[in-house]
Design a protein around this motif. Structure first.
Motif, PDB file in Angstrom:
ATOM      1  N   ALA A  79       0.836  -1.197   0.000  1.00 32.56           N
ATOM      2  CA  ALA A  79       0.000   0.000   0.000  1.00 32.56           C
ATOM      3  C   ALA A  79       0.868   1.243   0.000  1.00 32.56           C
ATOM      4  N   PHE A  80       1.913   1.243   0.808  1.00 33.84           N
ATOM      5  CA  PHE A  80       2.794   2.387   0.883  1.00 33.84           C
ATOM      6  C   PHE A  80       3.501   2.610  -0.445  1.00 33.84           C
ATOM      7  N   GLN A  81       3.964   1.512  -1.070  1.00 34.75           N
ATOM      8  CA  GLN A  81       4.670   1.634  -2.337  1.00 34.75           C
ATOM      9  C   GLN A  81       3.779   2.241  -3.399  1.00 34.75           C
ATOM     10  N   GLU A  82       2.517   1.818  -3.466  1.00 36.71           N
ATOM     11  CA  GLU A  82       1.623   2.332  -4.479  1.00 36.71           C
ATOM     12  C   GLU A  82       1.312   3.803  -4.256  1.00 36.71           C
ATOM     13  N   SER A  83       1.174   4.209  -2.989  1.00 37.38           N
ATOM     14  CA  SER A  83       0.846   5.608  -2.716  1.00 37.38           C
ATOM     15  C   SER A  83       2.052   6.520  -2.894  1.00 37.38           C
ATOM     16  N   MET A  84       3.258   6.035  -2.617  1.00 39.50           N
ATOM     17  CA  MET A  84       4.454   6.866  -2.700  1.00 39.50           C
ATOM     18  C   MET A  84       4.737   7.337  -4.111  1.00 39.50           C
ATOM     19  N   ALA A  85       4.295   6.556  -5.109  1.00 42.11           N
ATOM     20  CA  ALA A  85       4.560   6.931  -6.494  1.00 42.11           C
ATOM     21  C   ALA A  85       3.797   8.176  -6.913  1.00 42.11           C
ATOM     22  N   LEU A  86       2.878   8.653  -6.074  1.00 42.88           N
ATOM     23  CA  LEU A  86       2.021   9.768  -6.444  1.00 42.88           C
ATOM     24  C   LEU A  86       2.599  11.118  -6.057  1.00 42.88           C
ATOM     25  N   VAL A 117       8.365   7.899   5.232  1.00 43.29           N
ATOM     26  CA  VAL A 117       7.110   8.404   5.798  1.00 43.29           C
ATOM     27  C   VAL A 117       7.365   9.692   6.574  1.00 43.29           C
ATOM     28  N   LEU A 118       8.429   9.701   7.364  1.00 42.20           N
ATOM     29  CA  LEU A 118       8.719  10.846   8.220  1.00 42.20           C
ATOM     30  C   LEU A 118       9.154  12.080   7.434  1.00 42.20           C
ATOM     31  N   PHE A 119       9.680  11.894   6.214  1.00 41.76           N
ATOM     32  CA  PHE A 119      10.070  13.036   5.394  1.00 41.76           C
ATOM     33  C   PHE A 119       8.929  14.041   5.258  1.00 41.76           C
ATOM     34  N   PHE A 155       9.042  -0.131  19.113  1.00 42.01           N
ATOM     35  CA  PHE A 155       7.897  -0.926  18.652  1.00 42.01           C
ATOM     36  C   PHE A 155       8.275  -2.186  17.878  1.00 42.01           C
ATOM     37  N   GLY A 156       9.521  -2.293  17.444  1.00 44.12           N
ATOM     38  CA  GLY A 156       9.974  -3.558  16.867  1.00 44.12           C
ATOM     39  C   GLY A 156      10.177  -3.585  15.375  1.00 44.12           C
ATOM     40  N   ASP A 157       9.169  -3.218  14.589  1.00 45.11           N
ATOM     41  CA  ASP A 157       9.320  -3.236  13.146  1.00 45.11           C
ATOM     42  C   ASP A 157       8.374  -2.213  12.526  1.00 45.11           C
ATOM     43  N   PHE A 158       8.445  -2.081  11.204  1.00 43.77           N
ATOM     44  CA  PHE A 158       7.665  -1.073  10.492  1.00 43.77           C
ATOM     45  C   PHE A 158       6.173  -1.249  10.746  1.00 43.77           C
ATOM     46  N   ASN A 159       5.701  -2.484  10.657  1.00 45.54           N
ATOM     47  CA  ASN A 159       4.272  -2.739  10.833  1.00 45.54           C
ATOM     48  C   ASN A 159       3.794  -2.341  12.230  1.00 45.54           C
ATOM     49  N   HIS A 160       4.588  -2.665  13.246  1.00 42.58           N
ATOM     50  CA  HIS A 160       4.199  -2.313  14.605  1.00 42.58           C
ATOM     51  C   HIS A 160       4.229  -0.808  14.834  1.00 42.58           C
ATOM     52  N   VAL A 161       5.121  -0.118  14.156  1.00 43.37           N
ATOM     53  CA  VAL A 161       5.179   1.338  14.308  1.00 43.37           C
ATOM     54  C   VAL A 161       3.920   1.990  13.746  1.00 43.37           C
ATOM     55  N   ILE A 162       3.559   1.659  12.503  1.00 43.97           N
ATOM     56  CA  ILE A 162       2.420   2.353  11.902  1.00 43.97           C
ATOM     57  C   ILE A 162       1.088   1.964  12.544  1.00 43.97           C
ATOM     58  N   SER A 163       1.042   0.809  13.197  1.00 44.59           N
ATOM     59  CA  SER A 163      -0.203   0.373  13.814  1.00 44.59           C
ATOM     60  C   SER A 163      -0.262   0.670  15.318  1.00 44.59           C
ATOM     61  N   ALA A 164       0.788   1.255  15.870  1.00 46.27           N
ATOM     62  CA  ALA A 164       0.792   1.578  17.299  1.00 46.27           C
ATOM     63  C   ALA A 164      -0.236   2.667  17.598  1.00 46.27           C
ATOM     64  N   PRO A 165      -0.881   2.625  18.770  1.00 44.05           N
ATOM     65  CA  PRO A 165      -1.833   3.680  19.145  1.00 44.05           C
ATOM     66  C   PRO A 165      -1.156   5.045  19.175  1.00 44.05           C
ATOM     67  N   LEU A 189       1.853   8.489   9.808  1.00 43.33           N
ATOM     68  CA  LEU A 189       1.870   7.052  10.104  1.00 43.33           C
ATOM     69  C   LEU A 189       0.475   6.461   9.969  1.00 43.33           C
ATOM     70  N   LYS A 190      -0.529   7.177  10.439  1.00 43.45           N
ATOM     71  CA  LYS A 190      -1.892   6.660  10.391  1.00 43.45           C
ATOM     72  C   LYS A 190      -2.469   6.690   8.981  1.00 43.45           C
ATOM     73  N   ILE A 191      -2.007   7.603   8.149  1.00 45.50           N
ATOM     74  CA  ILE A 191      -2.419   7.595   6.737  1.00 45.50           C
ATOM     75  C   ILE A 191      -1.911   6.326   6.064  1.00 45.50           C
ATOM     76  N   VAL A 192      -0.655   5.964   6.333  1.00 43.75           N
ATOM     77  CA  VAL A 192      -0.092   4.745   5.751  1.00 43.75           C
ATOM     78  C   VAL A 192      -0.851   3.516   6.256  1.00 43.75           C
ATOM     79  N   GLU A 193      -1.149   3.488   7.564  1.00 40.74           N
ATOM     80  CA  GLU A 193      -1.894   2.358   8.117  1.00 40.74           C
ATOM     81  C   GLU A 193      -3.277   2.250   7.474  1.00 40.74           C
ATOM     82  N   ALA A 194      -3.967   3.376   7.349  1.00 33.61           N
ATOM     83  CA  ALA A 194      -5.309   3.360   6.759  1.00 33.61           C
ATOM     84  C   ALA A 194      -5.265   2.927   5.295  1.00 33.61           C
ATOM     85  N   ALA A 195      -4.234   3.370   4.568  1.00 30.67           N
ATOM     86  CA  ALA A 195      -4.095   2.965   3.173  1.00 30.67           C
ATOM     87  C   ALA A 195      -3.884   1.461   3.056  1.00 30.67           C
ATOM     88  N   ALA A 196      -3.076   0.910   3.970  1.00 25.64           N
ATOM     89  CA  ALA A 196      -2.836  -0.531   3.961  1.00 25.64           C
ATOM     90  C   ALA A 196      -4.121  -1.301   4.227  1.00 25.64           C
TER      91      ALA A 196
END
Length: 251
Positions: free
Chosen positions: A6-13, A60-62, A81-91, A109-116
């Motif tokens: 999901a992130f890869q597809e959105s980043m191309a925009l 993402v942070l850029f 948080f451990g890894d990329f997935n845990h970071v974007i899904s953390a509260p 971070l939450k935009i990326v999570e919602a897109a996924a």
């Protein structure tokens, strides 16, 4: 996995160096500009597999922090948080406990999570579930694997086993979620569903069913049979794996 796609597809925009306008009178150091462009080029050329987790986080942070070196913050988030997935899904409230994380960072971070989540759901909704099983498992992991409390969802299917609704039936604590078979059946009749799949997560990471999981599944299965409905499966989502009641012989 799905999050990265999901992130890869959105980043191309967009160009991350142009996505947020810098404050007037400020310039970006050339080494940061060059570093960001190199990361972006590597991502566009090789996709998510070309970057380790901390560099994915940097991308993402850029957008949230356009004029600073974000590598230290990416490292701090991964350490916690451990890894990329845990970071974007953390509260959000937990993310903000990390120094350097404010509303702008949480938003990205939450935009990326919602897109996924949306991308994963698009691969299963209104499609025959039994022939898209891996897509369903990927979707369930994306939506539930990193939650800190239990969530119980019901997937309602029509006569052709096409997914017509995915609904949260209950939320619970870290090790328990209240489930009411009568409500599950009532909703199935309202939707004119012919079959259903139960899904819930175990925040502990171990998908092994508890005695209450087994009893609840048996109750719903009996109720479904009485109404002429089919309970295809009950899936428990762990951190990195899942358990199918059907495959394990519980159904």
């Amino acid at each position: 996995m799905v999050q990265h796609n999901a992130f890869q597809e959105s980043m191309a925009l967009f160009d991350p160096d142009e996505a947020v306008s810098p404050p007037k009178g400020t310039t970006q150091p050339s080494y940061l500009r060059d570093h960001r462009r190199r990361l972006r080029d590597r991502f566009l050329a090789g996709g998510a597999d070309a970057l380790p987790d901390y560099e994915m986080l940097e991308l993402v942070l850029f957008r949230a922090i356009p004029r600073q070196d974000v590598k230290p913050l990416a490292r701090k988030l991964l350490d916690r948080f451990g890894d990329f997935n845990h970071v974007i899904s953390a509260p959000a409230e937990h993310l903000k406990e990390t120094k350097g994380v404010g509303d702008a960072v949480v938003l990205e971070l939450k935009i990326v999570e919602a897109a996924a989540h949306r991308l994963a759901k698009s691969r299963v909704i209104q499609r025959p579930i039994l022939s898209s099983w891996q897509a369903l498992i990927d979707y369930c992991h994306t939506a539930m694997a990193h939650r800190e409390t239990e969530q119980f969802r019901v997937l309602y299917l029509d006569r052709k086993n096409v997914l017509i609704a995915d609904e949260e039936q209950a939320k619970g604590t870290v090790d328990h979620v209240p489930v009411y078979p009568r409500e599950v059946m009532k909703r199935a009749l309202q939707l004119n569903a012919s079959a259903l799949i139960l899904v819930h997560n175990h925040p502990s990471g171990d998908p092994s069913p508890s005695e209450s999981d087994l009893r609840m599944t048996e109750q719903i299965d009996r109720s479904a049979q009485t109404l002429g409905l089919t309970l295809h499966d009950h899936i428990i989502i762990g951190k990195s794996c899942e358990l199918s009641f059907r495959s394990e012989g519980y159904l």
